[in-house]
Design a protein around this motif. Structure first.
Motif, mmCIF file in Angstrom:
data_model
loop_
_atom_site.group_PDB
_atom_site.id
_atom_site.type_symbol
_atom_site.label_atom_id
_atom_site.label_comp_id
_atom_site.label_asym_id
_atom_site.label_seq_id
_atom_site.Cartn_x
_atom_site.Cartn_y
_atom_site.Cartn_z
ATOM 1 N N GLU A 12 1.158 -1.693 -0.207
ATOM 2 C CA GLU A 12 0.165 -0.260 0.289
ATOM 3 C C GLU A 12 0.368 1.388 -0.284
ATOM 4 O O GLU A 12 0.580 2.395 -0.699
ATOM 5 C CB GLU A 12 -1.267 0.250 1.234
ATOM 6 C CG GLU A 12 -1.622 1.471 1.504
ATOM 7 C CD GLU A 12 -2.992 1.455 2.406
ATOM 8 O OE1 GLU A 12 -2.396 0.353 3.494
ATOM 9 O OE2 GLU A 12 -3.721 1.677 2.725
ATOM 10 N N GLU A 109 -12.529 6.651 0.398
ATOM 11 C CA GLU A 109 -12.851 5.227 0.372
ATOM 12 C C GLU A 109 -12.031 4.875 -0.244
ATOM 13 O O GLU A 109 -10.875 3.307 -0.659
ATOM 14 C CB GLU A 109 -14.278 5.515 0.186
ATOM 15 C CG GLU A 109 -15.153 3.860 0.087
ATOM 16 C CD GLU A 109 -15.317 3.166 1.892
ATOM 17 O OE1 GLU A 109 -16.177 4.071 2.078
ATOM 18 O OE2 GLU A 109 -15.100 2.241 1.933
ATOM 19 N N ARG A 112 -8.405 3.806 0.336
ATOM 20 C CA ARG A 112 -7.963 2.566 0.741
ATOM 21 C C ARG A 112 -8.278 1.496 0.000
ATOM 22 O O ARG A 112 -7.498 0.748 0.149
ATOM 23 C CB ARG A 112 -9.070 2.687 1.981
ATOM 24 C CG ARG A 112 -8.798 2.600 3.233
ATOM 25 C CD ARG A 112 -9.162 2.475 4.780
ATOM 26 N NE ARG A 112 -10.370 3.733 4.388
ATOM 27 C CZ ARG A 112 -11.908 3.361 4.509
ATOM 28 N NH1 ARG A 112 -12.394 2.245 4.265
ATOM 29 N NH2 ARG A 112 -12.639 4.598 4.439
ATOM 30 N N LEU A 113 -8.705 1.886 -0.699
ATOM 31 C CA LEU A 113 -9.851 0.242 -1.262
ATOM 32 C C LEU A 113 -8.316 0.283 -2.411
ATOM 33 O O LEU A 113 -8.484 -1.030 -2.586
ATOM 34 C CB LEU A 113 -10.867 0.478 -1.716
ATOM 35 C CG LEU A 113 -12.615 0.454 -0.379
ATOM 36 C CD1 LEU A 113 -13.497 0.456 -1.075
ATOM 37 C CD2 LEU A 113 -12.305 -0.936 0.172
ATOM 38 N N PHE A 116 -6.122 -2.477 -2.804
ATOM 39 C CA PHE A 116 -6.705 -4.239 -2.249
ATOM 40 C C PHE A 116 -7.830 -4.527 -3.076
ATOM 41 O O PHE A 116 -8.130 -5.991 -2.515
ATOM 42 C CB PHE A 116 -7.787 -4.198 -0.073
ATOM 43 C CG PHE A 116 -6.680 -3.500 0.447
ATOM 44 C CD1 PHE A 116 -5.365 -3.912 0.557
ATOM 45 C CD2 PHE A 116 -6.561 -1.842 0.543
ATOM 46 C CE1 PHE A 116 -4.719 -2.946 1.488
ATOM 47 C CE2 PHE A 116 -6.242 -1.451 1.669
ATOM 48 C CZ PHE A 116 -4.691 -2.335 2.468
ATOM 49 N N ARG B 5 -5.308 2.844 10.205
ATOM 50 C CA ARG B 5 -6.228 3.187 9.091
ATOM 51 C C ARG B 5 -8.147 2.376 9.763
ATOM 52 O O ARG B 5 -8.609 3.308 9.590
ATOM 53 C CB ARG B 5 -6.393 2.203 8.507
ATOM 54 C CG ARG B 5 -6.786 2.740 7.545
ATOM 55 C CD ARG B 5 -6.899 1.495 5.954
ATOM 56 N NE ARG B 5 -5.501 0.966 5.423
ATOM 57 C CZ ARG B 5 -4.324 -0.016 5.772
ATOM 58 N NH1 ARG B 5 -5.284 -0.741 7.186
ATOM 59 N NH2 ARG B 5 -3.428 -0.027 5.474
ATOM 60 N N GLU B 109 -12.353 -12.436 -2.071
ATOM 61 C CA GLU B 109 -11.555 -11.641 -2.251
ATOM 62 C C GLU B 109 -12.105 -10.712 -0.784
ATOM 63 O O GLU B 109 -11.981 -9.547 -0.330
ATOM 64 C CB GLU B 109 -12.426 -10.550 -3.536
ATOM 65 C CG GLU B 109 -12.674 -9.164 -3.549
ATOM 66 C CD GLU B 109 -11.546 -9.207 -4.823
ATOM 67 O OE1 GLU B 109 -11.728 -9.408 -6.441
ATOM 68 O OE2 GLU B 109 -11.131 -8.023 -5.390
ATOM 69 N N ARG B 112 -10.147 -10.282 2.119
ATOM 70 C CA ARG B 112 -9.251 -8.947 1.556
ATOM 71 C C ARG B 112 -10.247 -7.378 2.451
ATOM 72 O O ARG B 112 -9.558 -6.959 3.514
ATOM 73 C CB ARG B 112 -8.855 -8.618 0.961
ATOM 74 C CG ARG B 112 -6.718 -9.142 0.321
ATOM 75 C CD ARG B 112 -5.693 -8.866 -0.962
ATOM 76 N NE ARG B 112 -7.087 -9.868 -1.399
ATOM 77 C CZ ARG B 112 -7.919 -9.087 -2.165
ATOM 78 N NH1 ARG B 112 -8.309 -7.718 -3.479
ATOM 79 N NH2 ARG B 112 -8.548 -10.261 -3.556
ATOM 80 N N LEU B 113 -10.714 -7.930 1.015
ATOM 81 C CA LEU B 113 -12.027 -6.566 1.801
ATOM 82 C C LEU B 113 -12.383 -6.723 3.085
ATOM 83 O O LEU B 113 -12.826 -4.255 3.520
ATOM 84 C CB LEU B 113 -12.951 -6.256 0.619
ATOM 85 C CG LEU B 113 -11.733 -6.009 -1.096
ATOM 86 C CD1 LEU B 113 -13.069 -6.251 -2.063
ATOM 87 C CD2 LEU B 113 -11.748 -4.904 -1.284
ATOM 88 N N PHE B 116 -11.213 -3.628 4.928
ATOM 89 C CA PHE B 116 -10.617 -1.852 3.811
ATOM 90 C C PHE B 116 -12.569 -1.358 3.763
ATOM 91 O O PHE B 116 -11.951 0.388 3.513
ATOM 92 C CB PHE B 116 -10.092 -2.202 3.364
ATOM 93 C CG PHE B 116 -8.470 -2.598 3.679
ATOM 94 C CD1 PHE B 116 -7.760 -2.451 4.825
ATOM 95 C CD2 PHE B 116 -8.491 -4.062 3.495
ATOM 96 C CE1 PHE B 116 -6.049 -2.957 5.241
ATOM 97 C CE2 PHE B 116 -7.230 -5.127 3.397
ATOM 98 C CZ PHE B 116 -6.213 -3.849 4.582
ATOM 99 N N SER B 118 -15.613 0.894 5.093
ATOM 100 C CA SER B 118 -15.673 2.001 5.578
ATOM 101 C C SER B 118 -17.305 1.228 7.005
ATOM 102 O O SER B 118 -17.953 0.828 5.605
ATOM 103 C CB SER B 118 -15.584 2.824 6.058
ATOM 104 O OG SER B 118 -17.495 3.028 4.244
ATOM 105 N N PHE B 121 -19.614 1.818 3.543
ATOM 106 C CA PHE B 121 -19.456 0.711 2.579
ATOM 107 C C PHE B 121 -20.490 -0.351 2.959
ATOM 108 O O PHE B 121 -21.744 -0.760 2.082
ATOM 109 C CB PHE B 121 -17.987 0.699 2.029
ATOM 110 C CG PHE B 121 -18.358 -0.134 1.513
ATOM 111 C CD1 PHE B 121 -17.598 0.322 0.432
ATOM 112 C CD2 PHE B 121 -18.634 -1.723 1.078
ATOM 113 C CE1 PHE B 121 -17.718 -0.573 -0.966
ATOM 114 C CE2 PHE B 121 -17.540 -2.428 0.099
ATOM 115 C CZ PHE B 121 -18.047 -1.719 -1.619
#
Ligand SMILES: [Mn+2]
Ligand SMILES: [Mn+2]
Ligand SMILES: [Mn+2]
Ligand SMILES: [Mn+2]
Lengths: 229, 229
Positions: A12, A109, A112-113, A116, B5, B109, B112-113, B116, B118, B121
């Motif tokens: 990152e 948002e 960050r994303l 990843f 973060r 997927e 990982r996500l 991260f 919010s 989201f």
DNA sequence: TAACAGAATTAGGTTGACCTAAAATAGTGA
DNA sequence: TCACTATTTTAGGTCAACCTAATTCTGTTA
């Protein structure tokens, strides 16, 4: 060994450095100083020097670096920076179009994303959105091959004459500014009639609104315009 | 200071430990051993001990830990683990329903996500999906307040008698197994007619298909069933 | 052209998350 | 109950990404 999440062994942090160099070196691809990077990334200058040395001396160097003379992206570095920028702007568009985020919240948002998501995710949202060319701030989205058309717009604050223009894009860096611009109807595509002699003062009229509005310098600095075709 | 973060000062790593403890402690919330955690997380046992000591001795401890006797989630730890699990399963559902991922690719997927995204989201995809109760593997999605209904299903491999059942859920852990199960028509909600005496052998018939099929033990172990009401 | 200011680098930390190898502990069964 | 084994912990690293303080370089200006 610590887990290597990223396909290219990029972390990152590395991606953020590359993106920052891309942004700061501008369309003329000028060398970027350590201090400007430090201030943009919010880290100490010493940390930047460290990172640049590492990036420059890996087997496949991501930057060209000479002590005391700043950095430039290498071909590989630029490729990666554009890849991450594509992620960023696709995600922003997706959040705005599909998830109905308010414009001023997409940037944080996406910041960050972008690091990843997988290539599959990138491809799927691109398809869902119909391979968009621009993000909701009006910034253009690099194509998969890294191609991006040249900027034709100019900062509102560079304007030396009156006239009618179209808002090309607004900066995504500051959510507060962005909300204020939106409140004034200044969003990408909006028509702007500039009625005073810049750069001292920005008196404008937007689309349907009859009342003239006065823009402060920091607001104006966040807007890019182009001629009303 | 390194950038924090995460809202709760939880890192990706901490969240993964909490989720693993939640999964391994099972519905009876039994203590979880260091080695089982180590093997699930793919790290050395010594690393687990280290992390558990840290998690147990923070101002607001996330686990209860006693040397040589394993760990349990504290109330705060369980809350956080369920929050991350909710992220995971909402994301899986989103990838499957909105982005048309193949079932066997959603897990990686989401893994990982989940760390991260919010709260915004999370809320937005939940709304978009109509506040789903189950993910595409048939696992139930914890509510925002952390509530989750008790499991009523059982592993196919625990079955001692013949009969007709419904596939409750399939494990998301192994993409290859998942693809093979799907090829056999074994997906959540599918009707299963078990025609042999388990547990030695799993001969079954699926919904419309006339040909009987023989399931290997590892495939069967990835399936949970419930009575065909 | 010497001095100085500002920019950049070096030197020497810290912290989180991992590792291996060595030591300690606990449960088992002779 | 004692020894042995398997589990777990301790001890002592590494590595990435940051930090502060001290030092060195550079370009300008007196
Ligand atoms: Mn970023
Ligand atoms: Mn943007
Ligand atoms: Mn995870
Ligand atoms: Mn699942």
């Amino acid at each position: 060994m610590p887990p290597s999440r990223q396909r290219n062994a990029n972390t990152e942090s590395v991606d953020n450095y590359l993106k920052a160099i891309l942004a700061l070196s501008g369309p003329e691809e000028q060398r970027v100083s350590s201090t400007s990077l430090a201030s943009r990334l919010g880290v100490a200058p010493a940390s930047v020097t460290n990172m640049l040395q590492k990036l420059a001396s890996s087997p496949l160097p991501l930057v060209e670096y000479e002590r005391h003379r700043g950095v430039l992206l290498s071909a590989a570095g630029k490729r990666r920076a554009l890849e991450v920028l594509r992620h960023h702007r696709l995600i922003e568009t997706f959040l705005y179009e599909v998830l109905d985020y308010p414009l001023e919240e997409v940037h944080e948002e996406a910041e960050r994303l972008e690091h990843f998501i997988s290539e599959r995710f990138e491809e799927r949202i691109a398809v869902k959105l119909g391979h968009p060319k621009f993000d909701p701030h009006g910034h253009c989205i690099p194509a998969m091959d890294g191609k991006m058309p040249k900027q034709t717009s100019m900062p509102l604050t560079d304007l030396r004459e009156q006239g009618t223009f179209v808002v090309d894009s607004v900066s995504d860096q500051d959510a507060l500014l962005l909300r204020r611009l939106r409140a004034h109807g200044i969003t990408p595509g909006a028509r702007l009639q500039v009625t005073s002699r810049p750069p001292d003062d920005f008196v404008l009229r937007t689309s349907g609104v009859s009342k003239a509005l006065h823009l402060s310098r920091d607001l104006a600095a966040a807007v890019r315009i182009r001629s009303a075709h």
